[in-house]
Design an enzyme around this catalytic site. Sequence first.
Site, mmCIF file in Angstrom:
data_model
loop_
_atom_site.group_PDB
_atom_site.id
_atom_site.type_symbol
_atom_site.label_atom_id
_atom_site.label_comp_id
_atom_site.label_asym_id
_atom_site.label_seq_id
_atom_site.Cartn_x
_atom_site.Cartn_y
_atom_site.Cartn_z
ATOM 1 N N SER A 122 0.816 -1.210 0.000
ATOM 2 C CA SER A 122 0.000 0.000 0.000
ATOM 3 C C SER A 122 0.850 1.260 0.000
ATOM 4 O O SER A 122 0.320 2.360 -0.130
ATOM 5 C CB SER A 122 -0.916 0.013 1.231
ATOM 6 O OG SER A 122 -0.132 0.016 2.419
ATOM 7 N N HIS A 143 -2.689 -3.269 -5.594
ATOM 8 C CA HIS A 143 -3.042 -2.883 -4.230
ATOM 9 C C HIS A 143 -4.530 -3.083 -3.965
ATOM 10 O O HIS A 143 -5.357 -2.291 -4.409
ATOM 11 C CB HIS A 143 -2.643 -1.410 -3.991
ATOM 12 C CG HIS A 143 -3.043 -0.895 -2.643
ATOM 13 N ND1 HIS A 143 -3.363 0.423 -2.420
ATOM 14 C CD2 HIS A 143 -3.199 -1.530 -1.440
ATOM 15 C CE1 HIS A 143 -3.695 0.586 -1.149
ATOM 16 N NE2 HIS A 143 -3.602 -0.577 -0.543
ATOM 17 N N GLU A 155 -5.786 -0.864 -6.996
ATOM 18 C CA GLU A 155 -4.883 0.008 -7.739
ATOM 19 C C GLU A 155 -3.858 -0.851 -8.479
ATOM 20 O O GLU A 155 -3.189 -1.683 -7.860
ATOM 21 C CB GLU A 155 -4.156 0.971 -6.794
ATOM 22 C CG GLU A 155 -5.063 1.992 -6.143
ATOM 23 C CD GLU A 155 -4.320 2.899 -5.175
ATOM 24 O OE1 GLU A 155 -4.491 4.125 -5.258
ATOM 25 O OE2 GLU A 155 -3.572 2.375 -4.320
ATOM 26 N N ASN A 194 -4.230 6.953 -1.272
ATOM 27 C CA ASN A 194 -3.619 7.473 -0.057
ATOM 28 C C ASN A 194 -3.010 8.856 -0.266
ATOM 29 O O ASN A 194 -2.964 9.662 0.669
ATOM 30 C CB ASN A 194 -2.569 6.497 0.470
ATOM 31 C CG ASN A 194 -3.196 5.249 1.075
ATOM 32 O OD1 ASN A 194 -4.321 5.287 1.549
ATOM 33 N ND2 ASN A 194 -2.482 4.138 1.027
#
Length: 650
Positions: A122, A143, A155, A194
């Site tokens: 991540s 991900h 992802e 993120n």
Amino acid sequence: MTIDDIDRVTVLGAGSMGHGITEVVALAGYQVTMRDIEQELVDDGYDDIEWSLEKLAEKGLIDQAPADVMDRIDTAVDLETATEDADLVIEAAPEQMEIKKDIFGQLDEYTPEGAILASNTSSLSITEIATATDRPEQVCGMHFFNPPVKMELVEVIYGDETTDDTAETAYEFVESIDKTPIYVRKDVNGFVVNSVLGPFGDEAAWMASEGVASVEEIDAAMVHQRGYPMGPFELSDMTGIDIGYHVRKEAGKPIPPIVEEKVEAEELGQKTGKGYYDYEDGEGTTYEAGQGEDVDWLRIESRIVNEAAKLIGNDVATAEAIDTGLRLGAGFPEGPCRRADKIGLDTVLEKLDDLHEEYGEERYDAADYLRELVEAGNTGEDAGAGFFDYGDSAERDYTTINHSLNDDGLLEIELDRQARMNALNADMMDEIVHLLENVDVDEVRAVTFEGAGDRAFCAGADITGFAGIEPHEVEVTPVFQTVNDFPRPTLAKIDGYCLGGGNELALACDLRIATEDSEFGFPEINLGLIPGGGGTQRAMRMLTEARAKELVFRGHRIDGELAEEWGLINRAVDDDELEETVEEYVSDLVSGPPIALRKAKKVMNEGRDQDISAGLELESQAFGLLLSTDDMMEGASAFMEDREPEFEGK
């Protein structure tokens, strides 16, 4: 390697992510081997999968026997044994670069020459992980979000040397396991979700540290005014305050004092019993709807938008990918790019410039791409273009619906907000209206609506979209009337929840086919509301008065079988008969006479609300007009010649 070459998958790791990914892959029909470093860890992961499958089966969320899925899962401890026949390896080991590089170095030796090697990291660099191999072009990030069984997003991340073939095959694999992939085309810290999510908690923490607003006020503003599912401090308590702390520290970013204080006091959130809120002696979150009315929410959202603009400007991801990622991966009520286009990119830029002038901090430096859009006059919806194009043509970027028009003239519209069970929000309703108003009607013979995923047609209106709306601002949305008035037959293909606004959308269609275990209802009364998209009126005209009022007054749900009995839908069928039944209906619609179908729909809709004599007059007029059409002559000729007619809409 292409998607057709992937038969066997290996997942490295049996922890929460590893066994979750294994379960998802096995559910999709692949043979998968789950491996960990100790047999006890493997056994625990295997048991967790079995338990999860049993729960999914009990809730009717899967149509496979758990035992059949488990039969597709092998386990191993030896790395070579686990990977020697793998076409795709998904590493889900602890987030430590040394461990991952050690694994990938061994994979280079053990796996077949063409195998794709993917990391579920991540946060760690795919490029650096790939240096442990002699085939960095076959290494990518994949991900998954936690928990993999529930979360739709994955992802797909490029390392510096990842080839398009590798990334595209990984992307197609994600689609094949019923997940939604987005490309992250450059190996940036935090990837997409993120990176963009970071300021949500970071800027909120700076604001609280400065004393411009309290923790409760900020959380209340972001939830009740802006529609986020959680406030930034509530979210941080759930994920662990130390997690965000270490991410900022590793990235070399300044840490807000309030975060430092909590970490030093070892008050890390729910896992320690206390964080920004008290979970041991208190009741957890304490913010209320009336708080935070004066909070400067734009300070937080402008930074979120700025991070998105940086990614787009650096060709890391598209605006559509970012919005999909934040909706599915972070539960945002709408994508940050679409929201920014509504606010106005000039407003966002002005806010960033003001903050930079006031604080002089690097985090307020406006992205070049954002400034370029504003200087070009592309400031959002009102300007006709921003992150997305809002021109009058049908060539518009849709973010909440998918659509296709096939050679037979069938326009298929898929509602796609899977993280919200395809709930209607302002964007979705606007996009449906835009599509129906701009499609070439002459090319369309019929329209179908369905929901993406396997849980819902549409579970209602997204109540987070009502955040901050005053009573006098409520307007009747045109989407239901647009669907009702569209001059071609429309059909709702329903599998799963069809509630509230979703039920109203289905009722606005001409025909409704559903699975027997689909659920229908108007739950608005339980929120102190009533159906607001025509539900009270269409239900009264379609059902008996008693049944219509029962649906609205009680707010209870009925299944597909009872909905058919009541007359709410045309047919209720077994799950495995839905596609075939819809195809039979659609075949009749697209091959039927377009002019006659259009006239029939218009006469029936308009005549419904008039007395019988007025309705008969409308019918008579339409019948007379149809006598002069080429389609009528073709229909008569085909009947006499005992063949199928070929209507051309003339």
